[in-house]
Scaffold this motif. Sequence first.
Motif, PDB file in Angstrom:
ATOM      1  N   PHE A  51      23.610  19.638  62.907  1.00 36.06           N
ATOM      2  CA  PHE A  51      24.048  18.262  63.124  1.00 36.06           C
ATOM      3  C   PHE A  51      23.766  17.431  61.878  1.00 36.06           C
ATOM      4  CE2 PHE A  51      23.056  13.881  64.211  1.00 36.06           C
ATOM      5  CZ  PHE A  51      24.141  13.500  64.985  1.00 36.06           C
ATOM      6  N   PHE A  52      22.561  17.553  61.325  1.00 35.90           N
ATOM      7  CA  PHE A  52      22.210  16.740  60.168  1.00 35.90           C
ATOM      8  C   PHE A  52      22.904  17.218  58.896  1.00 35.90           C
ATOM      9  CE2 PHE A  52      18.587  15.873  63.027  1.00 35.90           C
ATOM     10  CZ  PHE A  52      18.793  14.515  63.157  1.00 35.90           C
ATOM     11  N   GLU A  53      23.182  18.489  58.793  1.00 34.05           N
ATOM     12  CA  GLU A  53      23.954  18.965  57.645  1.00 34.05           C
ATOM     13  C   GLU A  53      25.324  18.290  57.623  1.00 34.05           C
ATOM     14  OE1 GLU A  53      22.996  20.673  55.166  1.00 34.05           O
ATOM     15  OE2 GLU A  53      21.030  21.271  55.917  1.00 34.05           O
ATOM     16  N   ASN A  54      25.927  18.140  58.778  1.00 39.38           N
ATOM     17  CA  ASN A  54      27.223  17.459  58.864  1.00 39.38           C
ATOM     18  C   ASN A  54      27.102  15.970  58.544  1.00 39.38           C
ATOM     19  OD1 ASN A  54      28.747  19.736  59.555  1.00 39.38           O
ATOM     20  ND2 ASN A  54      28.273  19.504  61.742  1.00 39.38           N
ATOM     21  N   ARG A  55      25.995  15.345  58.985  1.00 42.41           N
ATOM     22  CA  ARG A  55      25.814  13.925  58.679  1.00 42.41           C
ATOM     23  C   ARG A  55      25.611  13.725  57.173  1.00 42.41           C
ATOM     24  NH1 ARG A  55      26.679  14.804  63.124  1.00 42.41           N
ATOM     25  NH2 ARG A  55      28.722  14.626  62.161  1.00 42.41           N
ATOM     26  N   ILE A  56      24.911  14.648  56.518  1.00 43.05           N
ATOM     27  CA  ILE A  56      24.685  14.541  55.080  1.00 43.05           C
ATOM     28  C   ILE A  56      26.000  14.702  54.320  1.00 43.05           C
ATOM     29  CG2 ILE A  56      23.546  15.610  53.092  1.00 43.05           C
ATOM     30  CD1 ILE A  56      21.688  13.985  54.893  1.00 43.05           C
ATOM     31  N   LYS A  57      26.882  15.552  54.791  1.00 41.70           N
ATOM     32  CA  LYS A  57      28.197  15.692  54.155  1.00 41.70           C
ATOM     33  C   LYS A  57      28.972  14.381  54.227  1.00 41.70           C
ATOM     34  CE  LYS A  57      28.707  20.667  55.035  1.00 41.70           C
ATOM     35  NZ  LYS A  57      29.466  21.703  55.797  1.00 41.70           N
ATOM     36  N   GLU A  58      28.836  13.690  55.372  1.00 40.31           N
ATOM     37  CA  GLU A  58      29.522  12.415  55.548  1.00 40.31           C
ATOM     38  C   GLU A  58      28.843  11.297  54.758  1.00 40.31           C
ATOM     39  OE1 GLU A  58      29.195  11.955  59.723  1.00 40.31           O
ATOM     40  OE2 GLU A  58      30.727  13.447  60.209  1.00 40.31           O
ATOM     41  N   PRO A  60      26.326  11.447  51.779  1.00 36.60           N
ATOM     42  CA  PRO A  60      25.505  12.166  50.795  1.00 36.60           C
ATOM     43  C   PRO A  60      24.397  11.326  50.169  1.00 36.60           C
ATOM     44  CG  PRO A  60      27.695  11.686  49.918  1.00 36.60           C
ATOM     45  CD  PRO A  60      27.729  11.355  51.370  1.00 36.60           C
ATOM     46  N   GLU A  61      24.434  10.010  50.372  1.00 35.44           N
ATOM     47  CA  GLU A  61      23.379   9.149  49.839  1.00 35.44           C
ATOM     48  C   GLU A  61      22.088   9.261  50.635  1.00 35.44           C
ATOM     49  OE1 GLU A  61      25.363   6.665  53.031  1.00 35.44           O
ATOM     50  OE2 GLU A  61      25.958   8.179  51.563  1.00 35.44           O
ATOM     51  N   HIS A  64      17.768  14.223  54.446  1.00 28.74           N
ATOM     52  CA  HIS A  64      17.764  14.718  55.816  1.00 28.74           C
ATOM     53  C   HIS A  64      16.841  13.881  56.709  1.00 28.74           C
ATOM     54  CE1 HIS A  64      19.694  18.150  53.915  1.00 28.74           C
ATOM     55  NE2 HIS A  64      20.017  18.591  55.118  1.00 28.74           N
ATOM     56  N   SER A  65      15.688  13.502  56.188  1.00 29.14           N
ATOM     57  CA  SER A  65      14.751  12.718  57.002  1.00 29.14           C
ATOM     58  C   SER A  65      15.291  11.319  57.278  1.00 29.14           C
ATOM     59  CB  SER A  65      13.378  12.642  56.319  1.00 29.14           C
ATOM     60  OG  SER A  65      13.476  12.018  55.052  1.00 29.14           O
ATOM     61  N   GLU A  66      15.991  10.739  56.300  1.00 25.95           N
ATOM     62  CA  GLU A  66      16.598   9.424  56.529  1.00 25.95           C
ATOM     63  C   GLU A  66      17.696   9.508  57.587  1.00 25.95           C
ATOM     64  OE1 GLU A  66      16.003   7.430  52.087  1.00 25.95           O
ATOM     65  OE2 GLU A  66      17.806   8.598  52.550  1.00 25.95           O
ATOM     66  N   ALA A  67      18.493  10.568  57.499  1.00 24.63           N
ATOM     67  CA  ALA A  67      19.544  10.751  58.502  1.00 24.63           C
ATOM     68  C   ALA A  67      18.935  10.934  59.888  1.00 24.63           C
ATOM     69  CB  ALA A  67      20.410  11.954  58.145  1.00 24.63           C
ATOM     70  N   GLU A  68      17.835  11.668  59.975  1.00 26.91           N
ATOM     71  CA  GLU A  68      17.206  11.885  61.274  1.00 26.91           C
ATOM     72  C   GLU A  68      16.645  10.586  61.830  1.00 26.91           C
ATOM     73  OE1 GLU A  68      14.638  15.414  63.166  1.00 26.91           O
ATOM     74  OE2 GLU A  68      13.668  14.442  61.457  1.00 26.91           O
ATOM     75  N   TYR A  69      16.034   9.778  60.977  1.00 26.14           N
ATOM     76  CA  TYR A  69      15.513   8.483  61.423  1.00 26.14           C
ATOM     77  C   TYR A  69      16.638   7.617  61.982  1.00 26.14           C
ATOM     78  CZ  TYR A  69      13.355   3.856  61.172  1.00 26.14           C
ATOM     79  OH  TYR A  69      12.888   2.596  61.475  1.00 26.14           O
TER      80      TYR A  69
END
Length: 249
Positions: A51-58, A60-61, A64-69
């Motif tokens: 899930f987070f790999e896909n969010r990072i692709k969307e 990229p700034e 992983h920890s920021e996306a999870e937060y």
Amino acid sequence: MTPTYLKCKIAGLNILINLLYESNRLILQSDKYACDFPNKADFEIGFNNAFFENRIKEHPELTHSEAEYIWTGYEFCRRLLDFDGLVLHASSVAYKGKAYLFSAPSGTGKSTHAAIWERVFGSDAVVINDDKPALRFVDGKIFVYGTPWSGKNNKNSNISVPLGGICFISKSESNHIEKADMKSATALVLGQTLRYPSHDFMDKLLSFLDTHLPHIPVFKMGCNMENEAAVMSYEFMYRNSKGDDFYEN
């Protein structure tokens, strides 16, 4: 990676949060909400690595920890609606036994206005949450709760306070405030809360607003960053938020 499991009580609910990344600041910010509840959680929050790999692709700034937060905060917003609750993008302050929320698009000055309340009213004014306070109807009343998802300033308190009013602010050279009508209040709240692209979620959100918004005092304010803005906003909201006929006057 070894997941971290956080047991928390947030907005009066027992929540199990499953975190994958050790640098997630939620681990630190959730400490004051820690609660080793013995029974099953009211709900769980967690995503897998894909899930987070896909969010990072969307995005990229983001790390992983920021996306999870961010996305654990979104999930909390989504699930809270099932418990007669709503998260509003706002800075919230407790003062004299009531909670006052200041909402606006990012960069408008809601956190600055809350800071003015702290400066003017001193230790009597306590920031409940500087970015994403939770609102819930409990026993016929609406309460404002702190949450660990609290924006860049990380200011939050694990308290619950009865709502005094929600004020949508805009920048202005002079200070002025007025009561919102129901149509404006609905549009303003919808503009500053989470909206998931699903019919089921939007049906729940609109049902929540239809049921509860008539009992929530909503104001519109133009303000500068002087001390008098805090005094004006408090005095007006305190005088005009009493009773159940807010939108009838």
